[in-house]
Design a protein around this motif. Sequence first.
Motif, mmCIF file in Angstrom:
data_model
loop_
_atom_site.group_PDB
_atom_site.id
_atom_site.type_symbol
_atom_site.label_atom_id
_atom_site.label_comp_id
_atom_site.label_asym_id
_atom_site.label_seq_id
_atom_site.Cartn_x
_atom_site.Cartn_y
_atom_site.Cartn_z
ATOM 1 N N PHE A 1 44.992 50.281 42.682
ATOM 2 C CA PHE A 1 44.336 50.738 41.341
ATOM 3 C C PHE A 1 43.964 49.606 40.444
ATOM 4 C CE2 PHE A 1 45.908 54.905 42.559
ATOM 5 C CZ PHE A 1 45.331 55.814 41.557
ATOM 6 N N TYR A 2 44.788 48.722 40.232
ATOM 7 C CA TYR A 2 44.574 47.552 39.492
ATOM 8 C C TYR A 2 43.743 46.402 40.102
ATOM 9 C CZ TYR A 2 46.013 44.083 36.035
ATOM 10 O OH TYR A 2 45.813 42.994 35.187
ATOM 11 N N ARG A 3 43.806 45.854 41.375
ATOM 12 C CA ARG A 3 43.101 44.936 41.791
ATOM 13 C C ARG A 3 42.037 45.162 42.724
ATOM 14 N NH1 ARG A 3 44.742 40.806 38.233
ATOM 15 N NH2 ARG A 3 46.901 40.792 38.159
ATOM 16 N N PHE A 4 41.790 46.473 43.014
ATOM 17 C CA PHE A 4 40.839 46.700 44.057
ATOM 18 C C PHE A 4 39.577 47.684 43.598
ATOM 19 C CE2 PHE A 4 39.385 49.675 47.419
ATOM 20 C CZ PHE A 4 38.619 48.714 48.248
ATOM 21 N N ILE A 5 40.186 48.811 42.898
ATOM 22 C CA ILE A 5 39.126 49.715 42.398
ATOM 23 C C ILE A 5 38.271 49.103 41.284
ATOM 24 C CG2 ILE A 5 39.016 51.910 41.072
ATOM 25 C CD1 ILE A 5 41.207 53.007 42.595
ATOM 26 N N PRO A 6 38.893 48.573 40.121
ATOM 27 C CA PRO A 6 37.833 47.888 39.099
ATOM 28 C C PRO A 6 36.550 47.245 39.775
ATOM 29 C CG PRO A 6 40.219 47.646 38.528
ATOM 30 C CD PRO A 6 40.206 47.976 39.980
ATOM 31 N N LEU A 7 36.667 46.208 40.775
ATOM 32 C CA LEU A 7 35.614 45.798 41.246
ATOM 33 C C LEU A 7 34.730 46.486 42.199
ATOM 34 C CD1 LEU A 7 33.690 43.353 41.161
ATOM 35 C CD2 LEU A 7 35.342 42.068 42.795
ATOM 36 N N PHE A 8 35.613 46.896 43.114
ATOM 37 C CA PHE A 8 34.994 47.487 44.550
ATOM 38 C C PHE A 8 34.088 48.959 44.079
ATOM 39 C CE2 PHE A 8 34.944 49.584 48.656
ATOM 40 C CZ PHE A 8 34.091 48.791 49.322
ATOM 41 N N LEU A 9 34.674 49.565 43.169
ATOM 42 C CA LEU A 9 33.898 51.130 43.027
ATOM 43 C C LEU A 9 32.812 50.699 42.284
ATOM 44 C CD1 LEU A 9 33.968 54.090 42.854
ATOM 45 C CD2 LEU A 9 35.335 53.725 40.548
ATOM 46 N N PRO A 10 32.607 50.040 41.317
ATOM 47 C CA PRO A 10 31.186 49.907 40.807
ATOM 48 C C PRO A 10 30.403 48.974 41.770
ATOM 49 C CG PRO A 10 32.700 49.082 39.183
ATOM 50 C CD PRO A 10 33.734 49.219 40.372
ATOM 51 N N ALA A 11 30.953 48.311 42.810
ATOM 52 C CA ALA A 11 29.955 47.461 43.752
ATOM 53 C C ALA A 11 29.684 48.542 44.750
ATOM 54 C CB ALA A 11 30.905 46.360 44.465
ATOM 55 N N ILE A 12 30.325 49.615 45.119
ATOM 56 C CA ILE A 12 29.651 50.468 46.006
ATOM 57 C C ILE A 12 28.686 51.425 45.572
ATOM 58 C CG2 ILE A 12 31.669 50.279 47.571
ATOM 59 C CD1 ILE A 12 32.476 53.009 46.654
ATOM 60 N N ILE A 13 28.588 51.779 44.087
ATOM 61 C CA ILE A 13 27.902 52.235 43.419
ATOM 62 C C ILE A 13 26.443 51.508 43.460
ATOM 63 C CG2 ILE A 13 27.111 53.361 41.121
ATOM 64 C CD1 ILE A 13 30.506 54.023 40.927
ATOM 65 N N LEU A 14 26.601 50.501 42.994
ATOM 66 C CA LEU A 14 25.336 49.401 42.745
ATOM 67 C C LEU A 14 24.925 49.071 44.110
ATOM 68 C CD1 LEU A 14 23.851 48.189 40.528
ATOM 69 C CD2 LEU A 14 25.272 46.301 40.556
ATOM 70 N N ARG A 15 25.753 48.822 45.028
ATOM 71 C CA ARG A 15 25.552 48.427 46.356
ATOM 72 C C ARG A 15 24.286 46.915 46.370
ATOM 73 N NH1 ARG A 15 24.064 52.936 50.442
ATOM 74 N NH2 ARG A 15 24.756 51.169 51.734
ATOM 75 N N PRO A 16 24.808 46.174 45.634
ATOM 76 C CA PRO A 16 24.079 44.771 45.713
ATOM 77 C C PRO A 16 24.060 44.233 46.987
ATOM 78 C CG PRO A 16 26.152 44.273 44.806
ATOM 79 C CD PRO A 16 26.150 45.745 45.264
ATOM 80 N N HIS A 17 23.125 42.878 47.193
ATOM 81 C CA HIS A 17 23.263 42.065 48.171
ATOM 82 C C HIS A 17 24.718 41.804 48.355
ATOM 83 C CE1 HIS A 17 22.259 38.991 50.938
ATOM 84 N NE2 HIS A 17 21.085 39.375 51.249
ATOM 85 N N ILE A 18 25.137 41.498 49.586
ATOM 86 C CA ILE A 18 26.364 40.923 50.029
ATOM 87 C C ILE A 18 26.615 39.774 49.458
ATOM 88 C CG2 ILE A 18 26.033 40.008 52.201
ATOM 89 C CD1 ILE A 18 28.693 41.396 52.915
#
Length: 337
Positions: free
Chosen positions: A203-220
Amino acid sequence: MDVLLSVPIFSYLLGPTLTSWSTSLNLLFFYMTWSTLVLSQPPIVVHITGILAIRIVFFLIPSLLTLFFDVSLPSLAEGIKHGGRSALPPRDAKSLAKLMGLVLLNLVILTAVEAGISFAFIFFLKQPVFKTTTTLPLPWQIFKHLLILLSARETLLYAIHRFILHGKSYRWLSQRHKNYAHAKAGAPFSMRLLADHPLPLLFYRFIPLFLPAIILRPHILTYFFVFTLCTGEETLAMSGYTIVPGIIMGGIVQRTAIHYAGKGTSNYGSWGILDWINGTSRGRDVLEDVKQEAEKHHLQERSAKKVDEGAGAVQQGLGSLREGMRTRRGGRKKVSR
């Protein structure tokens, strides 16, 4: 090694060893390495190997080195720690082994969860989570995505940390977080970054960054860059050292130390902005950090100097223009005679 060279921050760090090369040759070398990697490896391999390499280089290795320093030279380490001796790690082999086992387990779990989501995207949607192509992202696109991802991460991190992990509505999660992450009162050390119960950690170290990333889906590569920044920031923030360079980063370290010493009663965000807005900030305020940073670099004096230089240039230009006009008028008079 290919993945390491493909992450921009690694190329930057390795740059001094390639000083004899021009910038264009460095970019060409980087592009060739990245293209070879993308064309020779599946996207999921690039993704998971990249984040694992970043965690090892920017979290695990620095944490092991600082842990060795704290344990080997405690009398020296306590002098540069927030909270002094109370911030030192345990020195008995049993406690250290238990700590390392939990950290390595959580490292595997975080990597496995991200790998599972990446595999699900490829299996069900027939495309990787992030754009894994030989085409490099443009600077403006990187900056825009960087700003969005970091802002979203800070907002989610603050909300989850305050209202879920330290709130009263989710007692089971908050109790697990308290029993593991806040088992020891006092400023933390870097290895405690992943020394939490796996579920609160996600919840604390994974979701805050990965959730916005999979919504935005930028270049790797953009994701790798943001992931590197966040991992390095979190490792430094948890170090507990008073000698961390930079006024703003030093303020983050201090607020993190206060959060752990107070068992989670304040300082829930990373940057301190949302804590300042919501009145949950303790210790040196984020505005004080910004003010001290500005004073350190003499921004007001530089701004005034630039204004004076600009005004001088304008006046010089006007003077030259007037002189030119006078010269032309004088020339016309001579011709008329």
